[in-house]
Write a protein that holds these residues in place. Structure first.
Motif, PDB file in Angstrom:
ATOM      1  N   UNK A   1      -3.961   7.938   8.589  1.00 21.87           N
ATOM      2  CA  UNK A   1      -3.451   8.777   7.506  1.00 21.87           C
ATOM      3  C   UNK A   1      -3.051   7.956   6.291  1.00 21.87           C
ATOM      4  N   UNK A   2      -2.801   6.655   6.508  1.00 24.06           N
ATOM      5  CA  UNK A   2      -2.419   5.812   5.371  1.00 24.06           C
ATOM      6  C   UNK A   2      -3.571   5.619   4.399  1.00 24.06           C
ATOM      7  N   UNK A   3      -4.795   5.963   4.815  1.00 24.28           N
ATOM      8  CA  UNK A   3      -5.915   5.878   3.879  1.00 24.28           C
ATOM      9  C   UNK A   3      -5.760   6.902   2.759  1.00 24.28           C
ATOM     10  N   UNK A   4      -5.017   7.962   3.041  1.00 24.24           N
ATOM     11  CA  UNK A   4      -4.689   8.956   2.011  1.00 24.24           C
ATOM     12  C   UNK A   4      -3.324   8.686   1.391  1.00 24.24           C
ATOM     13  N   UNK A   5      -2.390   8.181   2.202  1.00 22.63           N
ATOM     14  CA  UNK A   5      -1.021   7.972   1.719  1.00 22.63           C
ATOM     15  C   UNK A   5      -0.907   6.753   0.809  1.00 22.63           C
ATOM     16  N   UNK A   6      -1.799   5.777   0.944  1.00 22.77           N
ATOM     17  CA  UNK A   6      -1.768   4.601   0.083  1.00 22.77           C
ATOM     18  C   UNK A   6      -2.442   4.957  -1.243  1.00 22.77           C
ATOM     19  N   UNK A   7      -1.630   5.364  -2.188  1.00 23.32           N
ATOM     20  CA  UNK A   7      -2.169   5.864  -3.459  1.00 23.32           C
ATOM     21  C   UNK A   7      -1.859   4.943  -4.640  1.00 23.32           C
ATOM     22  N   UNK A   8      -1.305   3.752  -4.377  1.00 25.87           N
ATOM     23  CA  UNK A   8      -1.077   2.843  -5.496  1.00 25.87           C
ATOM     24  C   UNK A   8      -2.387   2.462  -6.197  1.00 25.87           C
TER      25      UNK A   8
ATOM     26  N   UNK B   1       6.149  -2.983  -6.885  1.00 23.39           N
ATOM     27  CA  UNK B   1       4.876  -2.534  -7.434  1.00 23.39           C
ATOM     28  C   UNK B   1       4.925  -2.474  -8.955  1.00 23.39           C
ATOM     29  N   UNK B   2       6.086  -2.173  -9.507  1.00 21.59           N
ATOM     30  CA  UNK B   2       6.200  -2.148 -10.959  1.00 21.59           C
ATOM     31  C   UNK B   2       5.983  -3.542 -11.537  1.00 21.59           C
ATOM     32  N   UNK B   3       6.428  -4.580 -10.809  1.00 23.05           N
ATOM     33  CA  UNK B   3       6.206  -5.954 -11.268  1.00 23.05           C
ATOM     34  C   UNK B   3       4.720  -6.236 -11.385  1.00 23.05           C
ATOM     35  N   UNK B   4       3.936  -5.792 -10.408  1.00 23.40           N
ATOM     36  CA  UNK B   4       2.491  -6.002 -10.464  1.00 23.40           C
ATOM     37  C   UNK B   4       1.884  -5.285 -11.666  1.00 23.40           C
TER      38      UNK B   4
ATOM     39  N   UNK C   1       2.853  -2.774   8.011  1.00 20.96           N
ATOM     40  CA  UNK C   1       3.361  -2.553   9.358  1.00 20.96           C
ATOM     41  C   UNK C   1       3.818  -3.904   9.897  1.00 20.96           C
ATOM     42  N   UNK C   2       5.117  -4.113  10.074  1.00 16.14           N
ATOM     43  CA  UNK C   2       5.593  -5.403  10.580  1.00 16.14           C
ATOM     44  C   UNK C   2       4.908  -5.781  11.895  1.00 16.14           C
ATOM     45  N   UNK C   3       4.462  -7.028  11.963  1.00 15.03           N
ATOM     46  CA  UNK C   3       3.806  -7.509  13.173  1.00 15.03           C
ATOM     47  C   UNK C   3       2.301  -7.470  13.126  1.00 15.03           C
ATOM     48  N   UNK C   4       1.719  -6.770  12.126  1.00 17.09           N
ATOM     49  CA  UNK C   4       0.267  -6.736  12.007  1.00 17.09           C
ATOM     50  C   UNK C   4      -0.249  -8.122  11.599  1.00 17.09           C
ATOM     51  N   UNK C   5      -1.485  -8.398  11.964  1.00 16.10           N
ATOM     52  CA  UNK C   5      -2.072  -9.716  11.699  1.00 16.10           C
ATOM     53  C   UNK C   5      -2.300  -9.948  10.203  1.00 16.10           C
ATOM     54  N   UNK C   6      -2.330  -8.887   9.430  1.00 14.94           N
ATOM     55  CA  UNK C   6      -2.610  -9.011   7.999  1.00 14.94           C
ATOM     56  C   UNK C   6      -2.080  -7.760   7.315  1.00 14.94           C
ATOM     57  N   UNK C   7      -1.517  -7.936   6.138  1.00 14.95           N
ATOM     58  CA  UNK C   7      -1.011  -6.811   5.347  1.00 14.95           C
ATOM     59  C   UNK C   7      -2.052  -6.472   4.286  1.00 14.95           C
ATOM     60  N   UNK C   8      -2.535  -5.240   4.307  1.00 16.20           N
ATOM     61  CA  UNK C   8      -3.581  -4.841   3.359  1.00 16.20           C
ATOM     62  C   UNK C   8      -3.068  -4.627   1.939  1.00 16.20           C
ATOM     63  N   UNK C   9      -1.754  -4.435   1.789  1.00 15.58           N
ATOM     64  CA  UNK C   9      -1.225  -4.073   0.473  1.00 15.58           C
ATOM     65  C   UNK C   9      -0.435  -5.179  -0.199  1.00 15.58           C
ATOM     66  N   UNK C  10       0.095  -6.126   0.545  1.00 16.27           N
ATOM     67  CA  UNK C  10       0.949  -7.152  -0.046  1.00 16.27           C
ATOM     68  C   UNK C  10       0.577  -8.530   0.497  1.00 16.27           C
ATOM     69  N   UNK C  11      -0.359  -9.217  -0.182  1.00 11.31           N
ATOM     70  CA  UNK C  11      -1.055  -8.805  -1.410  1.00 11.31           C
ATOM     71  C   UNK C  11      -2.262  -7.922  -1.097  1.00 11.31           C
TER      72      UNK C  11
ATOM     73  N   UNK D   1      -9.389  -2.814  -1.597  1.00  9.80           N
ATOM     74  CA  UNK D   1     -10.314  -2.587  -2.708  1.00  9.80           C
ATOM     75  C   UNK D   1     -11.446  -1.645  -2.297  1.00  9.80           C
ATOM     76  N   UNK D   2     -11.875  -1.749  -1.044  1.00  5.28           N
ATOM     77  CA  UNK D   2     -12.883  -0.807  -0.553  1.00  5.28           C
ATOM     78  C   UNK D   2     -12.292   0.601  -0.480  1.00  5.28           C
TER      79      UNK D   2
END
Length: 459
Positions: free
Chosen positions: A63-70, A147-150, A261-271, A277-278
């Motif tokens: 569902x985060x594919x829709x919720x990630x709207x930045x 996010x505002x800093x970016x 998500x804490x503990x994931x092997x990689x964070x897709x959003x930060x950075x 991008x896909x």
């Protein structure tokens, strides 16, 4: 209502109203998303604390594919920045004029939040509050500033990056995406520090797509259209993006969740990662597919007036939505009515409805008090100053310096631990740098307003 009706009637016929709708929808989704996944509990000292429920809800990761709207926000920002910069130049202004007017809308509401938090922290410290607790509260309240800093880092680069787009088109975001991929490789090989550039490169790539959308609308020569906004192109971007994203998150190394998500092997959003991008490509496809339908709907007075109303205070809503949560949690705890059900439990799910309704009320009150600053900033933009050449370059450089100080301050605040003993809530160095940058931009705007030609004046 009368003012909204007046603004709606004055809307130019060629305005891309869909952009305003997408901005409002993106911020609304961010706000509701943060509120919905919040889990409230108590720390060992008996004080309320909060965290994200996502680690306990793996079923919600798709569902985060829709919720990630930045990405939508940055695409819309690219369109709006290209449009406003082109309009400013058409009126005889320059990039420095444009940067200063942009800073009024972005910096003034942010400065209000920073000052209110600093004063509140000082009063709490005088009352005997623990500095680490003061910092924790301020840290939660300032999460939106990350996010505002970016975005504030991307905006001053618009004159340069838009010029690159006009010359090289979609080759620019493609090159930036390749660099983001190299950053992901560095993270995968335990050289994460080399991926920090993705914070700029990733969001620049997304921002460039907004330029392509703007130029596709503006160009009359089909050969010059970088991204034809047709349903066929939209479906290709949507379906192709989803297909590649599925591969990246199953066969590839990227996690399914597009939110942290804490503990994931990689964070897709930060950075931002290549997978994000896909996702942006797929979301852009959906935007193009829905565009014609949405534009027809927005020609109706009611929907368009609602969009105008939200956009007048949209940054205020974004900046204060976590402060609303802090106030509500503090109030409920003070009267002994703060529920703390486990994340994902039936009680937690049932609590989402009254929780969201109460937060809407608290945020509405905050917007009623603080939203006037943003609404006033939106109406204060002026015309060109008439100063070009060396003067324009000096003002542009000074404006970029002001933006840089503000961004540096927000980054320092974001990386400072949330339990650091900061009696003013924000680190003192960050507070000083922020006020210096914001003060410089305010001074430049004030000087520019006095240099603008008066009606009837030929100088």
């Amino acid at each position: 209502m009368r003012r909204l009706r007046h603004l709606a009637e004055r809307t130019p016929a060629d305005r891309e109203r869909y952009v305003d709708l997408l901005r409002a929808v993106a911020i609304t989704v961010v706000v509701l998303g943060h509120w919905t996944v919040a889990v409230i509990g108590y720390d060992p000292a008996g004080r309320p604390t909060g965290r994200s429920a996502l680690p306990d809800l793996p079923w919600a990761y798709p569902l985060t594919w829709l919720a990630q709207v930045m990405p939508v926000f940055f695409v819309v920002g690219g369109f709006a920045n290209a449009a406003s910069l082109a309009a400013r130049r058409a009126r005889g202004g320059d990039a420095a004029d444009w940067l200063l007017d942009r800073s009024a809308r972005l910096i003034r509401p942010t400065t209000l939040l920073v000052l209110v938090l600093a004063v509140g922290a000082l009063l709490a410290r005088v009352a005997g509050a623990d500095p680490s607790m003061i910092r924790t509260v301020a840290w939660f309240a300032t999460v939106p500033l990350w996010f505002l800093a970016a975005y504030l880092l991307v905006v001053p680069l618009t004159p340069l990056t838009y010029a690159l787009h006009r010359r090289y088109g979609l080759a620019v975001p493609a090159a930036l995406a390749a660099l983001v991929g190299l950053g992901d490789l560095a993270r995968a090989t335990d050289h994460a520090v080399l991926a920090n550039g993705n914070y700029l490169l990733g969001w620049l790539a997304v921002h460039q797509l907004g330029y392509a959308w703007y130029d596709a609308r503006r160009e009359t020569d089909p050969a010059q259209r970088r991204l034809p906004p047709t349903p066929r192109v939209g479906w290709a971007l949507l379906l192709g993006g989803v297909a590649v994203l599925v591969l990246l998150t199953t066969v590839g190394p990227y996690p399914v969740s597009m939110l942290n998500v804490p503990g994931e092997r990689l964070d897709n959003a930060a950075p931002p990662s290549l997978a994000l991008l896909v996702l942006t490509t797929a979301q852009l496809g959906l935007i193009v597919v829905l565009r014609d339908r949405a534009e027809r709907w927005l020609r109706r007075p009611g929907p368009w007036q609602a969009v105008i109303a939200v956009n007048a205070v949209v940054l205020t809503v974004f900046l204060w939505h976590l402060s609303a949560a802090i106030l509500l949690v503090g109030g409920l705890d003070a009267v002994g009515l703060l529920p703390t059900p486990p994340a994902g439990s039936p009680a937690w799910l049932a609590w989402r409805v009254p929780w969201l309704l109460m937060l809407v009320v608290v945020l509405a009150a905050l917007v009623a008090v603080f939203g006037r600053v943003e609404a006033g900033a939106g109406r204060s933009a002026g015309g060109p100053t008439g100063g070009g050449g060396a003067g324009g370059r000096l003002r542009g450089g000074s404006a970029a310096l002001g933006y840089g100080a503000v961004v540096a301050a927000l980054v320092v605040n974001a990386v400072t631990p949330k339990d650091a003993p900061e009696p003013l809530g924000l680190p003192v160095t960050a507070l000083v740098a922020y006020l210096a940058g914001a003060g410089l931009l305010r001074l430049l705007r004030h000087t520019a307003q006095h240099r603008r030609p008066r009606p009837g004046h030929l100088g």
